[in-house]
Scaffold this motif. Structure first.
Motif, mmCIF file in Angstrom:
data_model
loop_
_atom_site.group_PDB
_atom_site.id
_atom_site.type_symbol
_atom_site.label_atom_id
_atom_site.label_comp_id
_atom_site.label_asym_id
_atom_site.label_seq_id
_atom_site.Cartn_x
_atom_site.Cartn_y
_atom_site.Cartn_z
ATOM 1 N N LEU A 595 5.790 11.097 5.744
ATOM 2 C CA LEU A 595 6.513 9.549 5.795
ATOM 3 C C LEU A 595 5.575 8.676 5.481
ATOM 4 O O LEU A 595 5.671 7.661 4.484
ATOM 5 C CB LEU A 595 7.253 9.315 7.070
ATOM 6 C CG LEU A 595 7.881 7.993 7.060
ATOM 7 C CD1 LEU A 595 9.111 7.642 6.039
ATOM 8 C CD2 LEU A 595 8.198 7.395 8.459
ATOM 9 N N ARG A 597 2.472 8.618 4.326
ATOM 10 C CA ARG A 597 2.194 9.050 2.779
ATOM 11 C C ARG A 597 2.931 8.230 1.922
ATOM 12 O O ARG A 597 2.646 7.448 0.917
ATOM 13 C CB ARG A 597 1.971 10.515 2.141
ATOM 14 C CG ARG A 597 0.777 11.090 3.036
ATOM 15 C CD ARG A 597 -0.299 11.249 1.909
ATOM 16 N NE ARG A 597 -1.599 11.744 2.516
ATOM 17 C CZ ARG A 597 -1.829 13.089 2.667
ATOM 18 N NH1 ARG A 597 -0.684 13.891 2.108
ATOM 19 N NH2 ARG A 597 -2.648 13.570 2.996
ATOM 20 N N LEU A 598 4.425 8.674 2.095
ATOM 21 C CA LEU A 598 5.223 8.447 1.155
ATOM 22 C C LEU A 598 5.493 6.813 0.865
ATOM 23 O O LEU A 598 5.278 5.869 -0.155
ATOM 24 C CB LEU A 598 6.713 9.109 1.450
ATOM 25 C CG LEU A 598 7.812 8.283 0.592
ATOM 26 C CD1 LEU A 598 7.498 8.989 -0.725
ATOM 27 C CD2 LEU A 598 9.174 8.928 1.029
ATOM 28 N N THR A 599 5.286 6.214 2.277
ATOM 29 C CA THR A 599 5.569 4.670 2.358
ATOM 30 C C THR A 599 4.341 4.048 1.785
ATOM 31 O O THR A 599 4.281 2.997 0.731
ATOM 32 C CB THR A 599 5.567 4.237 3.607
ATOM 33 O OG1 THR A 599 4.708 4.832 4.444
ATOM 34 C CG2 THR A 599 7.184 4.564 4.163
ATOM 35 N N LYS A 601 2.619 5.268 -0.692
ATOM 36 C CA LYS A 601 2.388 5.471 -2.036
ATOM 37 C C LYS A 601 3.375 4.279 -2.514
ATOM 38 O O LYS A 601 3.093 3.581 -3.565
ATOM 39 C CB LYS A 601 2.901 6.731 -2.384
ATOM 40 C CG LYS A 601 1.816 7.722 -2.698
ATOM 41 C CD LYS A 601 2.511 9.156 -2.698
ATOM 42 C CE LYS A 601 1.518 10.129 -1.873
ATOM 43 N NZ LYS A 601 2.287 11.116 -1.295
ATOM 44 N N ILE A 602 4.615 4.227 -2.177
ATOM 45 C CA ILE A 602 5.747 3.582 -2.472
ATOM 46 C C ILE A 602 5.168 1.997 -2.716
ATOM 47 O O ILE A 602 5.243 1.160 -3.480
ATOM 48 C CB ILE A 602 6.800 3.405 -1.570
ATOM 49 C CG1 ILE A 602 7.634 4.751 -1.927
ATOM 50 C CG2 ILE A 602 7.777 2.287 -1.998
ATOM 51 C CD1 ILE A 602 8.548 5.152 -1.123
ATOM 52 N N ARG A 603 4.361 1.505 -1.567
ATOM 53 C CA ARG A 603 3.654 0.229 -1.482
ATOM 54 C C ARG A 603 2.596 0.225 -2.529
ATOM 55 O O ARG A 603 2.092 -1.019 -2.498
ATOM 56 C CB ARG A 603 3.383 -0.074 -0.101
ATOM 57 C CG ARG A 603 4.418 -0.126 0.840
ATOM 58 C CD ARG A 603 4.022 -0.363 2.548
ATOM 59 N NE ARG A 603 3.358 -1.501 2.362
ATOM 60 C CZ ARG A 603 2.509 -1.613 3.372
ATOM 61 N NH1 ARG A 603 1.848 -0.861 4.155
ATOM 62 N NH2 ARG A 603 1.540 -3.013 3.266
ATOM 63 N N GLY A 604 2.035 1.172 -2.774
ATOM 64 C CA GLY A 604 1.240 1.128 -3.964
ATOM 65 C C GLY A 604 -0.197 0.794 -3.481
ATOM 66 O O GLY A 604 -1.055 0.100 -3.934
ATOM 67 N N ARG A 605 -0.638 1.120 -2.203
ATOM 68 C CA ARG A 605 -1.731 0.724 -1.650
ATOM 69 C C ARG A 605 -2.127 1.918 -0.576
ATOM 70 O O ARG A 605 -1.456 2.657 0.055
ATOM 71 C CB ARG A 605 -1.466 -0.571 -0.755
ATOM 72 C CG ARG A 605 -2.567 -1.362 -0.767
ATOM 73 C CD ARG A 605 -2.394 -2.842 0.103
ATOM 74 N NE ARG A 605 -1.121 -3.412 -0.092
ATOM 75 C CZ ARG A 605 -0.574 -3.892 1.107
ATOM 76 N NH1 ARG A 605 -0.980 -3.865 2.107
ATOM 77 N NH2 ARG A 605 0.422 -4.635 0.981
ATOM 78 N N PRO A 606 -3.678 2.070 -0.799
ATOM 79 C CA PRO A 606 -3.914 3.249 0.126
ATOM 80 C C PRO A 606 -3.926 2.750 1.498
ATOM 81 O O PRO A 606 -3.979 1.535 1.969
ATOM 82 C CB PRO A 606 -5.459 3.385 -0.351
ATOM 83 C CG PRO A 606 -5.659 2.347 -0.929
ATOM 84 C CD PRO A 606 -4.590 1.537 -1.468
ATOM 85 N N LEU B 494 -4.319 7.888 -4.674
ATOM 86 C CA LEU B 494 -3.130 7.402 -3.928
ATOM 87 C C LEU B 494 -2.632 6.219 -4.650
ATOM 88 O O LEU B 494 -1.574 5.695 -4.081
ATOM 89 C CB LEU B 494 -3.857 7.084 -2.557
ATOM 90 C CG LEU B 494 -3.712 8.345 -1.687
ATOM 91 C CD1 LEU B 494 -4.508 8.000 -0.469
ATOM 92 C CD2 LEU B 494 -2.495 8.772 -1.347
ATOM 93 N N SER B 496 -0.256 3.957 -6.861
ATOM 94 C CA SER B 496 1.020 4.384 -7.211
ATOM 95 C C SER B 496 1.294 4.381 -8.596
ATOM 96 O O SER B 496 2.311 4.756 -9.188
ATOM 97 C CB SER B 496 2.085 3.215 -6.646
ATOM 98 O OG SER B 496 1.656 2.099 -7.278
#
Lengths: 647, 700
Positions: A595, A597-599, A601-606, B494, B496
């Motif tokens: 989760l 990781r997913l979030t 990624k969705i936020r586009g930020r490491p 990482l 997006s």
């Protein structure tokens, strides 16, 4: 017996009283009743009832009326009405078959529903107030929703397009008003004899309302006395025009049906109204019938006029008057009585055909386009057969023969008319405005405040075959509570009025007439006018019949309200945080890792390193990107526009 | 659904950025659960979607008259023998005319016109051009186009419509009802003449009744140029006339200039056709309702006609059905299963009576399939379709009498009943104060008296497309994982933007689909006469060369490119599925039936698509089976292939090169009718199919 005597005595009193009024009225209030019957070319019969009530000028204070309806004189005094006309109409006037170029049709062919116009004798600033009050008063008087004309969105102030040049004129119409006997009863109440006696006794409700056309009109005008101290006199003109199809048993289709008053109305006239100064019945026969018999010198020839090989009249006319194209038989109904009722009948013996004189141009109006978005209103003027006869009368200064046509049209505000899209086609050729448009007056509408108005004067060449005017519009949106009960039917655009200022209709009697108000009004020149159809515009309508939506919305609001309230009351934030902190040390499960990781990624930020770019650089980068995007979109739009307008 | 969930997740993270992780909400947990177990759920949901589609005939409700004002059948018919004799006389006169004359000129039109005017109607003639719809890509969704004038109008071929208007005696002329009877004025036709007889009988009555509140227009169209075109031409002239001069007016001896008459807003329209002989004992009435792009008239109109035809006039009423399905054994077995389940349910609880006999089920599904197919095709099933373009509710009634057309004795009774049916319908519509709005506009018919409303039939579609976002999300996560593993630098991976390469590819192929969609327009512009087959070959070659160019230009697009340039197939599939999901959802708004059938094809194809190479390498039964399934699905999913298969289903086998010609003709008809299905095939189905192909041959 005693009973009979008792009932007789008041009647006798009343009778003598009425007679005293009728004959001893030295103030000069006059009432006359007339009925004009006219067979129409399409096997129907027109009956035109005309009642005129005159009140002479007198001191306006404390005046006492004998015949004249008090309600009307009060109306005139209170609102200072100079001239007014109210009409209730059901059905459409058939201009092709019933005529469009005679005084009868130009005065009595009215638009469907209610039409009211009035000229006031008040300062300019008070005209609107007077109009509003007048509509309410009339609404009460005639049991109709004339008060809807009070709203400024439903009436207009025509300047010259209506035919009467006055800046104190207001005009409004209600196309959807249903006309029924409820409106006729108060109208009859204004007559001295109501419908109990005289010609008005013919008005049997079922037969009047069974007709193809039914128009009940009330016209009043004030007559200035010119003398100091005296008020103005009032002329009240009440007319009822009905077009009835006589019941016929013959199968012969080209034979005109025979009729009598009793077969048309189911009643007979038994004597005139005692209070009437004159009560006459006229029968007008149009067309070639009039031309046939030229000489009316001898008694036998006169007799031939009403009892010949073509037709028979059941009664001998008192007088016969010839008009340029028609014959007029005059009957005095004073002689009729209970024992010998007046029952005029016309029996046709031979098939006969004639046509009515038509207005120079026949107007029709229709909507163009479809769907709920755009549309256009088109008015089509077509030359009629009688146009050739009429043309040549109106030569302009440079010798060209032209027909002038005024178009007066009110647009409700939800029809947003684009006046610049006005297009005029004459004989299928597009014309520029300057070529045919002589005068134009436009008052645009304001949303929910005032209606729009268009007045145009067209000058068309005499040999014109057809002319078309189209103007585009957009449909507006109404507020939910502005919709009428039957919103899904659509909305009405009131009739346009087409008038021909250089054409006047009048009957040209060769003989000098007695003082018959009806005939003298026919003799006066009246403006030729015709009303177009009412149009129905479907607007976007919300779904009123769906309580489901309301329930859903209400339930959602309730759920949100109670849910959040309970949350606030129940949750203990501090406690939860403490619990989470204790949990944080423990290892997270695989799913939770996924989760996070997913979030991330969705936020586009490491997760580890937040973005270190300076905001200024980012913003400039963004702005240049933004500009690029805008240019791209604009370019695409331009290209689209270019390609879609092509062809 | 899933995007919503994702939004929620996002919100969750934002609220407690930096602070310790709080336990996700149940709905988020559910979302994660669904995503994690997407293969299982996608199978379950897809199966449920197909099952829901199969179960639809059981869920059909009986129709009912929703608008109370209609009151069908409450008034006694006023039709008399005199009216019928009027109708018979017209038919006799027309037949006599055909006996004595050869079909030329406008004599028949004038004869009909004379009858109309004798009845008291206003008559006029309208000339029109048989030139039909021209495909213009930019005018695709624009409404009915205004009358485009052709410069070189030839007088060689033009049609003449006759129309008569009866004005309502006391009406205000704001609304009208249109009756249309197509008639071939050149070749005649005995059955077609009967339709004129029925309408003339009715018209004779309507000319003298007093209850009319709307004007009646009787339009006799020149069916020499098809049923649809004359009606469309008349409607164009009615709604958007050109005031400019037209050369057509000068053709022929009939002067029609400035005689066109109108009668207010059209409230409803009925098209009457008498066609063929009924196979049954009763006279048969077929109702056609589908207009362009799956638009349907208000259900109340069909209800009124059905009610009057069944309960008053004793017609056998039917709607179109797919006949081949009636004899299919698999559907019969399903029907029997449902019947058994229904019986079982009833024994458990007498209130559960959803079961219907297998025969009814079979009938219902055949009708439903036809209803779905006609709506999905987006081509109107009759001249009534022209009215729908102007937001007028209209249906076509096709009556098949049980007697041969020259039987005089039966004719009287037939006219009486046909005219009574129309009289009742017109009387109901005449009663309406408002336009049709009470009943359904979105429905599927399973029989003339049974319907499935939108609320029920969209469940099947929703279930079908539900797996798409789930699978997309899970594939995305999977693909990201794989990418992270393959490269060393974790920070870069990482970001997006991992889906960007895949998105480029998807976008490129969608663009290609768009161009391929527009190609036929340009191919039509190619000078010279070409057969449909040649044109389809032209189209095919252009399209495939364009495809190759696309693969060559955009690196990573091609399935044949080297492994390093290629994107991860899981991410590519995820983006493809998202695109398919968006396309299907958009299409479901425009034309539901197309989206439904499209989803049946596209969803399994998209879900099953996976690279074939690893499967072949692994040589495991499971993966081989999967690869085989995806290949089969892809073959079926190819539009031309599907066209051939559906043709075969309808009983017309097409093979070889003629298939291309057939397919071209079919597509041409789609765009000529402005069917959104054409756009769907070109812009959603074809790109997604190509992408699935890319995935299949992905070099991973």
């Amino acid at each position: 017996m005693a009973c009979l005597v008792r009932s007789w005595i008041p009647l006798l009193f009343l009778q003598s009283f009425l007679v005293a009024i009728a004959f001893g009225s030295n103030e000069g209030e006059e009432f006359s009743e007339e009925l004009l019957l006219k067979p129409l070319p399409d096997r129907k019969v027109l009956a035109h009832f005309h009642f005129e009530n005159r009140a002479p000028p007198s001191n306006s204070h404390g005046r006492n009326h004998h015949l004249f309806p008090k309600a009307i004189s009060q109306l005139v005094q209170k609102f200072r009405v100079k001239e007014m006309e109210l009409s209730f109409t059901q059905g459409r006037w058939n201009h092709e078959h019933w005529g469009g170029f005679d005084p009868l049709s130009s005065m009595n062919a009215k638009p469907v529903g209610v039409e009211l116009w009035a000229v006031f004798d008040v300062p300019q600033s008070q005209v609107d107030i007077s109009w509003k009050n007048l509509t309410h008063a009339l609404s009460g008087l005639f049991c109709a929703s004339i008060n809807f004309l009070e709203s400024s969105t439903s009436y207009a102030a025509p300047t010259w397009g209506f035919g009467t040049n006055s800046d104190k004129l207001r005009y409004g119409s209600l196309p959807r008003e249903a006309v029924c006997t409820e409106n006729l009863t108060p109208w009859l109440k204004l007559l001295p004899c109501r419908d109990k006696d005289g010609i008005s006794a013919l008005m049997n409700r079922p037969s009047v309302y069974r007709g193809f056309y039914h128009s009940q009109r009330l016209h009043l005008s004030t007559v200035e006395s010119g003398q100091e101290g005296l008020g103005s006199g009032i002329v009240l003109e009440q007319t009822l025009t009905v077009v009835i199809q006589p019941e016929t048993t013959s199968v012969e289709t080209n034979m005109q049906p025979s009729w009598s008053l009793s077969s048309l109305f189911g009643r007979k006239v038994v004597g005139s109204c005692v209070l009437a100064k004159s009560s006459n019945v006229y029968l007008q026969l149009e067309g070639r019938l009039g031309h046939e018999s030229k000489n009316v010198d001898t008694e036998i020839e006169a007799h031939k006029l009403w009892m010949n090989s073509d037709f028979d009249l059941s009664l001998k006319p008192d007088r016969v008057i010839r008009e340029s194209s028609s014959l007029l038989f005059i009957f005095d109904i004073d002689k009729s009585s209970d024992s010998e009722p007046f029952d005029l009948g016309l029996t046709w013996k031979l098939p006969s055909k004639w046509s009515c004189e038509q207005a120079p141009l026949h107007a029709s109006r229709f909507l163009m386009g479809s769907g709920n978005e755009r549309g256009a209103i088109a008015i089509l003027l077509k030359a009629t057969e009688s146009q050739e006869k009429l043309s040549g009368r109106n030569l302009t200064t440079d010798g060209r023969c032209t027909i002038k046509a005024n178009i007066f049209q009110i647009f409700p505000w939800y029809i947003k008319v684009y006046y610049h899209t006005l297009q005029i086609f004459v004989d299928q050729q597009q014309k520029t405005d300057s070529e045919v448009l002589k005068k134009i007056n436009v008052s645009p509408s304001t949303d929910k405040v005032s209606s729009g108005m268009l007045e145009m004067m067209l000058e068309l060449p005499c040999e014109v075959k057809s002319a078309a005017i189209s103007i585009e519009y957009d449909k507006g949106f109404l507020h939910i509570d502005e919709y009428p009960p039957d919103a899904n039917q659509g909305f009405d655009i009131p009739s346009a009025l087409i008038s021909f200022p250089s054409h006047h209709a009048s009957l040209d009697f060769q003989e000098e007439l007695s003082k018959s108000p009806l005939l003298s009004s026919f003799k006066e020149k009246s403006l030729v006018r015709s009303y177009t159809e009412v149009l129905l515009v479907p607007l976007t309508t919300p779904d009123f019949s769906m309580p489901y939506n309301v329930i859903t919305i209400t339930c959602t609001i309730f759920a949100l309200y109670f849910g959040s309230l309970l949350n606030v009351l129940r949750r203990r934030i501090g406690e939860e945080e403490r619990f989470l902190k204790s949990q944080a040390g423990k290892k997270r499960g695989g799913l939770k890792q996924l989760l996070s990781r997913l979030t991330a990624k969705i936020r586009g930020r490491p997760i580890e390193a937040p973005s270190s770019e300076s905001p200024a650089a980012e913003s400039s980068f963004l702005s240049s990107k933004l500009i690029f995007k805008i240019i791209l979109v604009a370019g695409a739009a331009a290209a689209w526009q270019y390609f879609s307008t092509d062809k | 659904m899933a995007s919503e969930k994702r939004d929620k997740e996002e919100e969750e993270v934002k609220t407690d950025d930096g602070s310790p992780k709080i336990k996700p909400r149940p709905i988020v947990q559910l979302g994660i659960f669904l995503v994690a177990h997407s293969p299982v759920f996608s199978v379950v949901f897809s199966a449920a979607g197909v099952l829901a589609l199969l179960i639809l005939p059981l869920l059909a409700k009986n129709t009912y008259i929703s608008e109370n004002a209609l009151m069908p059948g409450s008034a006694r018919s006023m039709l008399s023998n005199r009216d019928v004799s009027d109708g018979s006389k017209l038919v006799k006169d027309i037949k006599n005319y055909w006996l004595n004359h050869e079909g030329q000129g406008v004599e028949v039109q004038k004869l009909i016109g004379k009858y109309m005017s004798d009845m008291g109607a206003e008559v006029y003639y309208q000339k029109f051009h048989p030139e039909g719809n021209q495909f213009h890509p930019l005018h695709f969704f624009s409404g009915p186009d205004s009358y485009t004038l052709l410069d070189n109008v030839s007088c060689a071929s033009y049609g003449v419509n006759v129309a008569g208007i009866i004005r309502a005696p006391r009406g205000d002329g704001k609304e009208s009802i249109v009756l249309v009877t197509p008639y071939d004025f050149i070749n005649g036709g005995d059955y077609e003449a009967l339709s004129l007889g029925i309408t003339s009988t009715l018209f004779s009555l309507l000319a003298r009744v007093t209850w009319l509140s709307k004007d009646i227009i009787w339009l006799v169209t020149d069916s020499r140029y098809g049923d649809y075109r004359p009606v469309a031409a008349w409607l164009t002239e009615y709604h958007s006339p050109s005031f400019k001069v037209s050369d057509l007016l000068k053709c022929g001896e009939l002067n029609t200039a400035d005689t066109f008459r109108r009668a207010g807003t059209v409230a409803a329209a009925l098209v009457l056709k008498v066609d063929g002989r009924s196979e049954r004992f009763e006279d048969t009435l077929s109702i056609y309702a589908e207009a362009s792009n799956g638009q349907m008239p208000n259900l109340d109109l069909i209800n009124v006609v059905n009610y009057l035809a069944v309960h008053r006039q004793g017609f056998y009423v039917k709607v179109e059905k797919v006949v081949s399905l009636l004899s299919s054994s698999w559907l019969k077995i399903i029907g029997e299963i449902f019947e058994a389940v229904g019986k079982l349910a009833r024994t458990l609880n007498p209130d559960w009576n959803f079961g219907i006999p297998a025969a009814d089920y079979l009938e219902g599904s055949a009708t439903l399939a036809s209803s779905l197919y006609s709506q999905a095709l987006g081509i109107p099933t009759g001249p009534h379709g022209a009215f729908r373009d102007y937001q007028v509710d209209a249906i076509t009634l096709k009556i098949s009498p049980r007697f041969p057309p020259d039987s005089k004795t039966r004719q009287h009774d037939f006219f009486l009943r046909g005219a009574r049916l129309l009289e009742g319908t017109i009387r109901s519509v005449n009663n309406l104060l408002e336009k049709f709005h009470q009943s359904f506009f979105l429905y599927l018919l399973t029989s003339p008296s049974k319907f499935i409303s939108v609320g029920v039939y969209m469940i099947a579609f929703a279930l079908l497309v539900a797996p798409l976002p789930m699978v997309a999300a899970s594939l995305y996560i999977e693909g990201c994982k794989a990418l992270t593993k393959s490269t060393d630098n974790p920070t870069e991976n990482l970001k997006s933007w991992k889906w960007l390469d895949a998105a480029k590819q998807v976008f490129a192929l969608h663009l290609l689909g768009f161009i391929v969609t527009l190609l036929p327009y340009f191919i039509c512009q190619v000078p010279g006469q070409h057969s449909p087959r040649n044109r389809s070959i032209m189209w095919g070659t252009t399209s495939s060369s364009l495809l190759l160019i696309t693969f060559a230009i955009i690196p990573g697009c091609s399935p044949f490119s080297s492994r390093h340039h290629g994107t991860n197939w899981a991410v590519l599939k995820s983006v493809t599925i998202s695109a398919a999901f968006i396309g299907l959802c958009l299409m479901s708004i425009i034309n539901f039936a197309t989206a439904e059938i499209g989803a049946l094809l596209l969803v399994p194809t998209c879900l099953m698509a996976q690279p074939i190479k690893p499967a072949l390498r692994s040589r495991r039964i499971k993966s081989l089976l999967g690869a085989f399934c995806s290949m089969v699905l892809l073959t079926i999913g190819f539009p031309v292939m599907f066209f051939a298969i559906s043709k075969g289903l309808f009983g017309e086998a097409v093979v070889g090169l003629s298939l291309g010609g057939e397919f071209w003709t079919w597509l041409e008809s789609l765009w000529a009718w402005k069917s959104a299905t054409y756009l769907y095939i070109g812009m959603v189905h074809l790109p997604c199919w190509l992408l699935c192909l890319c995935i299949l041959f992905h070099p991973s």
